[in-house]
Design a protein around this motif. Structure first.
Motif, PDB file in Angstrom:
ATOM      1  N   THR A  45       0.797  -1.222   0.000  1.00  0.00           N
ATOM      2  CA  THR A  45       0.000   0.000   0.000  1.00  0.00           C
ATOM      3  C   THR A  45       0.833   1.277   0.000  1.00  0.00           C
ATOM      4  O   THR A  45       0.550   2.219  -0.742  1.00  0.00           O
ATOM      5  CB  THR A  45      -0.989  -0.003   1.185  1.00  0.00           C
ATOM      6  N   VAL A  49       0.851   4.082  -3.047  1.00  0.00           N
ATOM      7  CA  VAL A  49       0.490   5.484  -2.816  1.00  0.00           C
ATOM      8  C   VAL A  49       1.640   6.390  -3.248  1.00  0.00           C
ATOM      9  O   VAL A  49       1.440   7.408  -3.923  1.00  0.00           O
ATOM     10  CB  VAL A  49       0.121   5.728  -1.342  1.00  0.00           C
ATOM     11  N   HIS A 139       1.380  10.829   4.619  1.00  0.00           N
ATOM     12  CA  HIS A 139       0.385   9.767   4.468  1.00  0.00           C
ATOM     13  C   HIS A 139       0.896   8.563   5.240  1.00  0.00           C
ATOM     14  O   HIS A 139       1.986   8.044   4.962  1.00  0.00           O
ATOM     15  CB  HIS A 139       0.174   9.410   3.004  1.00  0.00           C
ATOM     16  N   ASP A 163      -5.115   5.468   5.516  1.00  0.00           N
ATOM     17  CA  ASP A 163      -6.098   4.557   4.933  1.00  0.00           C
ATOM     18  C   ASP A 163      -6.308   3.417   5.914  1.00  0.00           C
ATOM     19  O   ASP A 163      -5.385   2.647   6.199  1.00  0.00           O
ATOM     20  CB  ASP A 163      -5.603   4.037   3.582  1.00  0.00           C
ATOM     21  N   ASP A 247      -5.381   2.549  -3.289  1.00  0.00           N
ATOM     22  CA  ASP A 247      -4.186   3.381  -3.144  1.00  0.00           C
ATOM     23  C   ASP A 247      -4.150   4.459  -4.225  1.00  0.00           C
ATOM     24  O   ASP A 247      -3.762   5.601  -3.963  1.00  0.00           O
ATOM     25  CB  ASP A 247      -2.929   2.514  -3.233  1.00  0.00           C
ATOM     26  N   ALA A 251      -4.140   8.509  -3.604  1.00  0.00           N
ATOM     27  CA  ALA A 251      -3.092   9.376  -4.145  1.00  0.00           C
ATOM     28  C   ALA A 251      -3.689  10.516  -4.964  1.00  0.00           C
ATOM     29  O   ALA A 251      -3.282  11.675  -4.833  1.00  0.00           O
ATOM     30  CB  ALA A 251      -2.126   8.559  -4.997  1.00  0.00           C
TER      31      ALA A 251
END
Length: 308
Positions: A45, A49, A139, A163, A247, A251
């Motif tokens: 992940t 991203v 992130h 996330d 992902d 983004a």
């Protein structure tokens, strides 16, 4: 203070082994012949991203624990190939790994190897702080070491996204991430009432925006206390694999959010990027670029206007 990094991505680096299976669930059998091959490739992940952000022109830096093993070299090679700076902290337990079973219609079942870590794993605070102070945004993947970096990120003054993936709204492990982030993504897969969970995230945390992704059914967007439905967009070519779609959505959403676009437009960016990702085989590390994203969004908005 100089902010030379647009987005610092924490965690989520690893290697997936991709297996295309005839169907999901996979019926029991002694063996299956996989004519398409079984391939290991870098890209979990955080990698995806970072790849999506970089493809959209955002200055991206990735920080995670990596083993001194062949899998770690795959991750390093991906970042070198894509020109994404990577700070790799040695991980004696080895690089994170997973097996993804992918059905002909693009659905995915992931098997994660949880042995590649220890409860006391940490990203060095000095490293997190130095990178955060050079960044506009962070992130954060929900891997265990990243939880301990959240206070440092806040002290550095960066905005945060995360996330939660398939959170059920109950498991306490996810709460520290959910309530520390300004932008929260999650899946509706395990939620009986997505709106209730989304509003609880806002009420108990600091989120400005919450996005619950629902796959082919689109997504839910909670912003300014208003819940709206984000329709799914038709992929530009046949769906081959849903791996990485969430992902890609995150983004592209962040691309808009960091450029101060309205949340609805950010969500449309995400929908376009997520649809694109579904057309890319899991064995290929690719992401939609800025020009293509903007062009497809313009077409989708023109179509929406024409139908009104």
């Amino acid at each position: 203070m100089s902010r030379d990094i647009d987005v610092l991505v924490l965690g989520g680096a690893g290697v997936d082994t991709i297996v295309y299976v005839p169907e999901l669930p996979l019926p029991y059998a002694d063996s299956y012949m996989i004519d398409s091959g079984i391939r290991a490739r870098a890209g979990q992940t955080g990698d995806f991203v970072a790849l999506g952000l970089s493809a959209l022109g955002l200055r991206t830096h990735h920080l995670d624990l990596l083993g001194d093993d062949p899998e770690g070299e795959l991750v390093r090679a991906l970042h070198r190939e894509k020109g994404i700076p990577l700070t790799a902290i040695p991980q004696p337990a080895g690089t994170k790994r997973a097996v993804n079973l992918v059905s002909p219609d693009g659905r995915r079942l992931s098997l994660y190897d949880s042995s590649r870590g220890h409860p006391d794993d940490r990203l060095p605070e000095a490293t997190v702080r130095a990178l955060a102070e050079a960044s506009r945004h962070a992130h954060v993947s929900i891997t265990q070491p990243c939880e301990h970096a959240l206070p440092v990120l806040r002290e550095a003054g960066v905005s945060i996204s995360t996330d939660l993936h398939n959170w059920d709204g109950v498991n306490p492990y996810h709460e520290s991430f959910a309530y520390a982030a300004d932008v929260v993504f999650l899946s509706t897969t395990a939620l009986s009432d997505p709106e209730r969970t989304m509003r609880r995230i806002v009420d108990r945390g600091r989120a400005e925006v919450v996005v619950a992704m629902a796959g082919a059914e689109g997504a839910y967007l909670l912003a300014d206390d208003e819940l709206t439905r984000v329709p799914a967009l038709a992929p530009p070519s046949p769906v081959v694999d849903s791996n990485g779609a969430g992902d890609a959505f995150a983004a592209a959403f962040l691309f808009g959010w960091l450029n101060r676009e309205p949340p609805q437009r950010c969500a449309r960016y995400g929908a376009v990027a997520g649809a694109h990702a579904c057309t890319v085989p899991a064995t290929v590390a690719d992401a939609i670029g800025r020009d293509e994203l903007l062009a497809r969004v313009a077409v989708s908005e023109a179509g929406t206007t024409a139908r009104q």
